[in-house]
Every structure is written in C-alpha cells, then in structure tokens.
Motif scaffolding. Structure first.
Motif, PDB file in Angstrom:
ATOM      1  N   PRO A  98       0.756  -1.164  -0.022  1.00 18.89           N
ATOM      2  CA  PRO A  98       0.073   0.103  -0.034  1.00 18.89           C
ATOM      3  C   PRO A  98       0.814   1.327  -0.150  1.00 18.89           C
ATOM      4  CG  PRO A  98      -0.840  -1.362   1.586  1.00 18.89           C
ATOM      5  CD  PRO A  98       0.508  -2.018   1.095  1.00 18.89           C
ATOM      6  N   THR A  99       2.026   1.131   0.367  1.00 18.59           N
ATOM      7  CA  THR A  99       2.921   2.372   0.500  1.00 18.59           C
ATOM      8  C   THR A  99       3.598   2.598  -0.819  1.00 18.59           C
ATOM      9  OG1 THR A  99       4.927   0.863   1.348  1.00 18.59           O
ATOM     10  CG2 THR A  99       3.643   2.023   3.113  1.00 18.59           C
ATOM     11  N   SER A 100       3.367   1.693  -1.841  1.00 20.26           N
ATOM     12  CA  SER A 100       4.028   1.743  -3.130  1.00 20.26           C
ATOM     13  C   SER A 100       5.336   1.081  -3.166  1.00 20.26           C
ATOM     14  CB  SER A 100       3.998   3.084  -3.814  1.00 20.26           C
ATOM     15  OG  SER A 100       2.611   3.558  -4.067  1.00 20.26           O
ATOM     16  N   ASP A 101       5.779   0.764  -1.920  1.00 20.69           N
ATOM     17  CA  ASP A 101       7.239  -0.170  -1.926  1.00 20.69           C
ATOM     18  C   ASP A 101       6.885  -1.520  -2.706  1.00 20.69           C
ATOM     19  OD1 ASP A 101       8.297   1.765  -0.433  1.00 20.69           O
ATOM     20  OD2 ASP A 101       8.131   0.562   1.623  1.00 20.69           O
ATOM     21  N   ILE A 102       8.082  -1.977  -3.378  1.00 24.30           N
ATOM     22  CA  ILE A 102       7.768  -3.268  -3.520  1.00 24.30           C
ATOM     23  C   ILE A 102       8.972  -4.285  -2.804  1.00 24.30           C
ATOM     24  CG2 ILE A 102       8.660  -4.482  -5.921  1.00 24.30           C
ATOM     25  CD1 ILE A 102       7.949  -2.267  -7.421  1.00 24.30           C
ATOM     26  N   TYR A 103       8.215  -5.381  -2.635  1.00 28.81           N
ATOM     27  CA  TYR A 103       8.821  -6.483  -1.691  1.00 28.81           C
ATOM     28  C   TYR A 103       8.943  -7.562  -2.474  1.00 28.81           C
ATOM     29  CZ  TYR A 103       7.059  -3.429   2.264  1.00 28.81           C
ATOM     30  OH  TYR A 103       7.014  -2.511   3.132  1.00 28.81           O
ATOM     31  N   TYR A 130      12.253   3.441  -7.924  1.00 31.99           N
ATOM     32  CA  TYR A 130      12.665   2.013  -8.019  1.00 31.99           C
ATOM     33  C   TYR A 130      13.939   1.877  -8.542  1.00 31.99           C
ATOM     34  CZ  TYR A 130       7.602   1.517  -6.907  1.00 31.99           C
ATOM     35  OH  TYR A 130       6.354   1.733  -6.330  1.00 31.99           O
ATOM     36  N   ASP A 131      14.590   0.826  -8.211  1.00 34.28           N
ATOM     37  CA  ASP A 131      16.100   0.301  -8.477  1.00 34.28           C
ATOM     38  C   ASP A 131      15.844  -0.855  -9.126  1.00 34.28           C
ATOM     39  OD1 ASP A 131      18.489  -0.246  -9.314  1.00 34.28           O
ATOM     40  OD2 ASP A 131      19.367  -0.003  -7.441  1.00 34.28           O
ATOM     41  N   TRP A 132      15.210  -0.901 -10.685  1.00 31.24           N
ATOM     42  CA  TRP A 132      15.004  -2.020 -11.144  1.00 31.24           C
ATOM     43  C   TRP A 132      16.090  -3.159 -11.505  1.00 31.24           C
ATOM     44  CZ3 TRP A 132       9.889  -3.308 -11.061  1.00 31.24           C
ATOM     45  CH2 TRP A 132       8.968  -1.986 -10.987  1.00 31.24           C
ATOM     46  N   ASP A 133      17.427  -2.490 -11.692  1.00 35.50           N
ATOM     47  CA  ASP A 133      18.338  -3.356 -11.638  1.00 35.50           C
ATOM     48  C   ASP A 133      18.522  -4.156 -10.717  1.00 35.50           C
ATOM     49  OD1 ASP A 133      19.047  -2.269 -14.295  1.00 35.50           O
ATOM     50  OD2 ASP A 133      20.369  -0.837 -13.683  1.00 35.50           O
ATOM     51  N   SER A 134      18.566  -3.505  -9.348  1.00 38.06           N
ATOM     52  CA  SER A 134      18.576  -4.314  -8.153  1.00 38.06           C
ATOM     53  C   SER A 134      17.604  -5.710  -8.215  1.00 38.06           C
ATOM     54  CB  SER A 134      18.433  -3.493  -6.771  1.00 38.06           C
ATOM     55  OG  SER A 134      19.558  -2.621  -6.712  1.00 38.06           O
TER      56      SER A 134
END
Length: 142
Positions: A98-103, A130-134
């Motif tokens: 809900p915070t828009s974080d991606i886990y 977001y750091d998509w590479d990570s």
C-alpha cells in the motif's frame, strides 16, 4: 452536478490492479525476456511471470496489496513455488505494498508470506524511484 463531478475526480487514489503492476514491471525490467503466464487452461498455481536473463530463469508470483498487511496466496500457488524451489528453480513473490514499496520474497518462503503477510521481512525492498536493476540482480543471484 458539476460540483459533484469535480469532487469525484479528487477522491483518493484508485487501487492498483495486478495487471497494472505487471505492466510496470514489464516496462522497467531491462535485458530480460519476460512472459506473462495466464493459467486458466493450464496448471493451477503456476506463477504469473516467467523470466530469463543471462541464461538464468526465474518464476514470480505477482501480488498487489492495496490495504492491510495480508498477501493473498492460494494453496496451489504456495505448493508450486515451494516444489519448484526444492528442485532448484528460482521462485519469487513480488509484492506491491500500500505504501507503493515493492517487496521481493523467496518462493520457498511462501507459507510464511501467507502467514505473516507484509510483516515478514523481504529479501529486498524497493522504494520510489525503484531500482529495477537491483530487483533483477537479486532474482539472478538468490
């Protein structure tokens, strides 16, 4: 009538759907072949996403949590993720909170993810921007 319409436009942000989450991932993960899996006529529990990058294949179940802490996983999804992991497959659960974080969670931890929801510590947390590479790196090395 005009006033009602105007107020309607300023209600809280609409809930993100899983299909929109998939589009976000597809648009931003680079140097990876991604295939969305629709399992209506195939096996139950197969994850939503198959990916391959640098000869490393992975599977991921996508989930969106718009409120609360519960991550809804079906028994068939849990079984598939754990079984594939036991046989050396790379499986993950990617959750937009809900915070828009991606886990990012390991698939082998699917039971704990169901039981603990967002209270379970992920192996990776992405915050905006977001750091998509990570994300891709973690899916390739775990």
């Amino acid at each position: 009538m005009v006033e009602k319409q105007r107020n309607k436009n300023y209600t809280k942000e609409s809930k993100l759907k899983e299909s929109a989450f998939w589009q976000l991932i597809r648009k931003n993960l680079k140097n990876v072949h991604l295939q969305r899996i629709e399992t209506g006529g195939t096996g139950r529990g197969i994850p939503d996403l198959n990916g391959c990058s640098d000869s490393i294949e992975f599977w991921a179940e996508l989930k969106v949590v718009n409120s609360g802490k519960k991550i809804a996983l079906r028994p068939e999804q849990i079984a598939w993720l754990i079984q594939r992991s036991k046989h050396g497959g790379r499986t993950f659960i990617i959750v937009r909170a809900p915070t828009s974080d991606i886990y990012l969670y390991k698939g082998e931890d699917a039971r704990e993810v169901l039981d603990e929801g967002l209270r379970k510590d992920p192996v990776l947390t992405l915050r905006k921007p977001y750091d998509w590479d990570s994300l891709l790196k973690f899916m390739k090395i775990i």
